[in-house]
Enzyme design. Sequence first.
Site, PDB file in Angstrom:
ATOM      1  N   ILE A  72       0.827  -1.219   0.000  1.00 21.67           N
ATOM      2  CA  ILE A  72       0.000   0.000   0.000  1.00 21.67           C
ATOM      3  C   ILE A  72       0.861   1.268   0.000  1.00 21.67           C
ATOM      4  CG2 ILE A  72      -2.119  -0.950   1.000  1.00 21.67           C
ATOM      5  CD1 ILE A  72      -1.081   0.217   3.735  1.00 21.67           C
TER       6      ILE A  72
ATOM      7  N   LEU B 118       0.085  -2.924  10.316  1.00 25.49           N
ATOM      8  CA  LEU B 118       0.869  -3.630  11.333  1.00 25.49           C
ATOM      9  C   LEU B 118       0.097  -3.531  12.634  1.00 25.49           C
ATOM     10  CD1 LEU B 118       4.360  -2.166  10.335  1.00 25.49           C
ATOM     11  CD2 LEU B 118       3.314  -4.323   9.606  1.00 25.49           C
TER      12      LEU B 118
ATOM     13  N   SER C 207      -9.447   0.283  15.888  1.00 24.14           N
ATOM     14  CA  SER C 207      -9.242  -0.567  17.062  1.00 24.14           C
ATOM     15  C   SER C 207      -9.772   0.117  18.313  1.00 24.14           C
ATOM     16  CB  SER C 207      -7.739  -0.809  17.209  1.00 24.14           C
ATOM     17  OG  SER C 207      -7.452  -1.311  18.476  1.00 24.14           O
TER      18      SER C 207
ATOM     19  N   TYR D 186       1.035   2.041  18.228  1.00 26.99           N
ATOM     20  CA  TYR D 186       0.031   1.359  17.402  1.00 26.99           C
ATOM     21  C   TYR D 186      -1.332   2.055  17.537  1.00 26.99           C
ATOM     22  CZ  TYR D 186      -3.589  -1.929  16.063  1.00 26.99           C
ATOM     23  OH  TYR D 186      -4.715  -2.482  15.507  1.00 26.99           O
TER      24      TYR D 186
ATOM     25  N   LYS E 195      -3.610   4.360  14.715  1.00 25.18           N
ATOM     26  CA  LYS E 195      -5.026   4.176  14.339  1.00 25.18           C
ATOM     27  C   LYS E 195      -5.807   5.470  14.586  1.00 25.18           C
ATOM     28  CE  LYS E 195      -5.085  -0.078  12.912  1.00 25.18           C
ATOM     29  NZ  LYS E 195      -5.393  -0.404  11.514  1.00 25.18           N
TER      30      LYS E 195
ATOM     31  N   ARG F  39     -11.401  -8.500  28.695  1.00 17.69           N
ATOM     32  CA  ARG F  39     -11.537  -7.992  27.321  1.00 17.69           C
ATOM     33  C   ARG F  39     -12.821  -8.519  26.707  1.00 17.69           C
ATOM     34  NH1 ARG F  39      -7.890  -5.703  29.190  1.00 17.69           N
ATOM     35  NH2 ARG F  39      -5.832  -5.201  28.330  1.00 17.69           N
TER      36      ARG F  39
ATOM     37  N   ARG G 199       1.415  -6.251  32.229  1.00 20.86           N
ATOM     38  CA  ARG G 199       2.124  -5.905  30.997  1.00 20.86           C
ATOM     39  C   ARG G 199       2.046  -4.381  30.801  1.00 20.86           C
ATOM     40  NH1 ARG G 199      -0.149  -8.802  25.596  1.00 20.86           N
ATOM     41  NH2 ARG G 199      -1.900  -7.440  26.057  1.00 20.86           N
TER      42      ARG G 199
HETATM   43  P1  NAD Z   1      -2.748  -9.461   9.879  1.00 21.56           P
HETATM   44  O1  NAD Z   1      -1.337  -9.073  10.135  1.00 21.56           O
HETATM   45  O2  NAD Z   1      -3.134 -10.885   9.992  1.00 21.56           O
HETATM   46  O3  NAD Z   1      -3.193  -8.940   8.446  1.00 21.56           O
HETATM   47  C1  NAD Z   1      -2.680  -7.761   7.867  1.00 21.56           C
HETATM   48  C2  NAD Z   1      -2.355  -8.083   6.409  1.00 21.56           C
HETATM   49  O4  NAD Z   1      -1.823  -6.899   5.802  1.00 21.56           O
HETATM   50  C3  NAD Z   1      -1.288  -9.185   6.262  1.00 21.56           C
HETATM   51  O5  NAD Z   1      -1.729 -10.113   5.305  1.00 21.56           O
HETATM   52  C4  NAD Z   1      -0.043  -8.443   5.796  1.00 21.56           C
HETATM   53  O6  NAD Z   1       0.761  -9.235   4.973  1.00 21.56           O
HETATM   54  C5  NAD Z   1      -0.657  -7.251   5.056  1.00 21.56           C
HETATM   55  N1  NAD Z   1       0.193  -6.060   5.012  1.00 21.56           N
HETATM   56  C6  NAD Z   1       0.889  -5.507   6.029  1.00 21.56           C
HETATM   57  N2  NAD Z   1       1.531  -4.408   5.602  1.00 21.56           N
HETATM   58  C7  NAD Z   1       1.201  -4.263   4.287  1.00 21.56           C
HETATM   59  C8  NAD Z   1       1.545  -3.318   3.302  1.00 21.56           C
HETATM   60  N3  NAD Z   1       2.369  -2.290   3.570  1.00 21.56           N
HETATM   61  N4  NAD Z   1       1.030  -3.462   2.060  1.00 21.56           N
HETATM   62  C9  NAD Z   1       0.214  -4.505   1.759  1.00 21.56           C
HETATM   63  N5  NAD Z   1      -0.139  -5.440   2.665  1.00 21.56           N
HETATM   64  C10 NAD Z   1       0.349  -5.319   3.916  1.00 21.56           C
HETATM   65  O7  NAD Z   1      -3.646  -8.558  10.844  1.00 21.56           O
HETATM   66  P2  NAD Z   1      -5.199  -8.683  11.170  1.00 21.56           P
HETATM   67  O8  NAD Z   1      -5.341  -9.211  12.556  1.00 21.56           O
HETATM   68  O9  NAD Z   1      -5.908  -9.334  10.066  1.00 21.56           O
HETATM   69  O10 NAD Z   1      -5.574  -7.148  11.236  1.00 21.56           O
HETATM   70  C11 NAD Z   1      -6.128  -6.461  10.114  1.00 21.56           C
HETATM   71  C12 NAD Z   1      -6.348  -5.011  10.479  1.00 21.56           C
HETATM   72  O11 NAD Z   1      -7.200  -4.954  11.617  1.00 21.56           O
HETATM   73  C13 NAD Z   1      -5.066  -4.270  10.858  1.00 21.56           C
HETATM   74  O12 NAD Z   1      -5.147  -2.968  10.337  1.00 21.56           O
HETATM   75  C14 NAD Z   1      -5.110  -4.255  12.367  1.00 21.56           C
HETATM   76  O13 NAD Z   1      -4.423  -3.161  12.903  1.00 21.56           O
HETATM   77  C15 NAD Z   1      -6.602  -4.154  12.627  1.00 21.56           C
HETATM   78  N6  NAD Z   1      -6.976  -4.674  13.948  1.00 21.56           N
HETATM   79  C16 NAD Z   1      -6.666  -5.973  14.275  1.00 21.56           C
HETATM   80  C17 NAD Z   1      -6.995  -6.456  15.537  1.00 21.56           C
HETATM   81  C18 NAD Z   1      -6.662  -7.866  15.952  1.00 21.56           C
HETATM   82  O14 NAD Z   1      -6.721  -8.179  17.154  1.00 21.56           O
HETATM   83  N7  NAD Z   1      -6.335  -8.775  15.047  1.00 21.56           N
HETATM   84  C19 NAD Z   1      -7.643  -5.616  16.469  1.00 21.56           C
HETATM   85  C20 NAD Z   1      -7.941  -4.310  16.096  1.00 21.56           C
HETATM   86  C21 NAD Z   1      -7.607  -3.859  14.825  1.00 21.56           C
HETATM   87  N1  UDP Z   2      -2.612 -11.673  28.292  1.00 16.66           N
HETATM   88  C1  UDP Z   2      -1.960 -12.521  29.171  1.00 16.66           C
HETATM   89  N2  UDP Z   2      -0.931 -13.293  28.685  1.00 16.66           N
HETATM   90  C2  UDP Z   2      -0.537 -13.251  27.384  1.00 16.66           C
HETATM   91  C3  UDP Z   2      -1.226 -12.398  26.495  1.00 16.66           C
HETATM   92  C4  UDP Z   2      -2.258 -11.620  26.987  1.00 16.66           C
HETATM   93  O1  UDP Z   2      -2.285 -12.575  30.353  1.00 16.66           O
HETATM   94  O2  UDP Z   2       0.414 -13.952  27.011  1.00 16.66           O
HETATM   95  C5  UDP Z   2      -3.729 -10.863  28.799  1.00 16.66           C
HETATM   96  C6  UDP Z   2      -3.510  -9.370  28.630  1.00 16.66           C
HETATM   97  O3  UDP Z   2      -2.800  -8.846  29.742  1.00 16.66           O
HETATM   98  C7  UDP Z   2      -4.943  -8.855  28.529  1.00 16.66           C
HETATM   99  C8  UDP Z   2      -5.687 -10.005  27.836  1.00 16.66           C
HETATM  100  O4  UDP Z   2      -4.870 -11.163  28.032  1.00 16.66           O
HETATM  101  O5  UDP Z   2      -5.509  -8.700  29.815  1.00 16.66           O
HETATM  102  C9  UDP Z   2      -5.871  -9.787  26.344  1.00 16.66           C
HETATM  103  O6  UDP Z   2      -4.603  -9.492  25.789  1.00 16.66           O
HETATM  104  P1  UDP Z   2      -4.424  -9.320  24.197  1.00 16.66           P
HETATM  105  O7  UDP Z   2      -2.993  -8.951  23.951  1.00 16.66           O
HETATM  106  O8  UDP Z   2      -4.960 -10.531  23.520  1.00 16.66           O
HETATM  107  O9  UDP Z   2      -5.404  -8.119  23.812  1.00 16.66           O
HETATM  108  P2  UDP Z   2      -5.307  -6.552  24.169  1.00 16.66           P
HETATM  109  O10 UDP Z   2      -4.663  -6.412  25.512  1.00 16.66           O
HETATM  110  O11 UDP Z   2      -4.503  -5.933  23.081  1.00 16.66           O
HETATM  111  O12 UDP Z   2      -6.721  -6.086  24.192  1.00 16.66           O
END
Ligand code: NAD
Ligand code: UDP
Length: 338
Positions: A59, A83, A124, A149, A153, A231, A292
């Site tokens: 991107i 990321l 997020s 991070y 966002k 969570r 953490r």
């Molecule tokens: P993921 O890392 O599994 O997927 C992200 C994808 O984007 C990957 O396939 C990666 O290869 C691709 N990518 C990364 N940088 C790129 C670039 N510069 N150009 C093209 N492709 C690229 O992550 P996910 O869990 O699927 O998350 C997707 C989105 O949702 C992210 O923006 C993340 O920040 C957001 N999000 C995820 C979570 C979660 O817990 N998984 C929570 C809140 C928000």
């Molecule tokens: N957590 C934990 N051990 C781990 C990973 C996460 O106890 O190895 C806990 C963390 O402190 C939080 C919850 O699990 O209370 C969810 O963590 P996660 O990283 O999955 O999500 P986020 O904190 O980003 O919402």
Amino acid sequence: MNILVTGGAGYIGSHVTLSLLDKGYNVIVLDNFSNSSPKVMNRIKKISEKTLKVIQGDILDSALLATTFKEHSIDAVFHFAGLKSVAESTNQPGRYYQTNVTGTLNLCQAMITARVFNLVFSSSATVYGEKHHMPLRECYETGTATNPYGRSKYIAETILKDLAAATPQLKIAVLRYFNPIGAHPSGLIGENPSGIPNNLLPYIGKVATGQLPELCVHGSDYPTIDGTGVRDYIHVMDLAYGHVKALEALSDRSGVSIWNLGTGKGYSVLEMIEAFEKSSGCTIPFKFGSRRDGDIPASWADISKIQSELQWEPRFSLDQMMSDTWRWLTNNPWGYEQ
Ligand code: NAD
Ligand code: UDP
């Protein structure tokens, strides 16, 4: 309708791609595979029995984005490429701002130039920071995230609001995810973390499959039901369905619409371990460690806005989240690389 899905090979993007194909949309995935495997595409084709186009690219490559929009008649963009590791973002903030902020801006500029105005953006719950009472509502102040991070966002959301104010044709859904877990019920696609996972469920999964010896529970003295962090965990297929609903709603809207995507219920770390053990039949050895850095005691969503505006409801229980995770893990203990 043709939909460009950036990051469509990743955890959430792959499940949303599947939901879009199931709904009859044509999907073009753009992914650099920096955190995913191209093999996921064949799994998606197998489950959906549909074809899709895949472009390997970044991107941050504005020329590629311009060509992609020129060569395909795109109607809407789902933007997942980014990321996502909180810990990594603290050590590599420049890389995080480059991908999550500059990448999002590049994409939006290419969209506007190509006159593509519908966007669904992955945000997020971290944008809320730590100052609020639960449950978190979309109207609450943002901008006090505790790590780069979360700030990336927040900045991306701010850019989207500014762009929408200047370009009234833009219709943008900002979806603030809580904690997505689970996998497609087929067991063919799921979360595929590289290295040692930071997130709770992927870590539990590595312990269950014998790849890590034990879980460290980060903190046992939070003001929560049992002292461990709470969570709001949401099944990734419920999350995917929320994206389809958001796209469908955009046609009647203008500007930026923000919706939380969670279930509205919080579970502690100990409750999660117990639920996983019950579904999998495994015992998860764990020890208690210190809190953490940057963690908040509890976070869960108020989902009344998305319920009333999109008629979206979470459909999967915690037990289903765990059993689908377990099916994915037992079928693919090494992810897609086997
Ligand atoms: P993921 O890392 O599994 O997927 C992200 C994808 O984007 C990957 O396939 C990666 O290869 C691709 N990518 C990364 N940088 C790129 C670039 N510069 N150009 C093209 N492709 C690229 O992550 P996910 O869990 O699927 O998350 C997707 C989105 O949702 C992210 O923006 C993340 O920040 C957001 N999000 C995820 C979570 C979660 O817990 N998984 C929570 C809140 C928000
Ligand atoms: N957590 C934990 N051990 C781990 C990973 C996460 O106890 O190895 C806990 C963390 O402190 C939080 C919850 O699990 O209370 C969810 O963590 P996660 O990283 O999955 O999500 P986020 O904190 O980003 O919402």
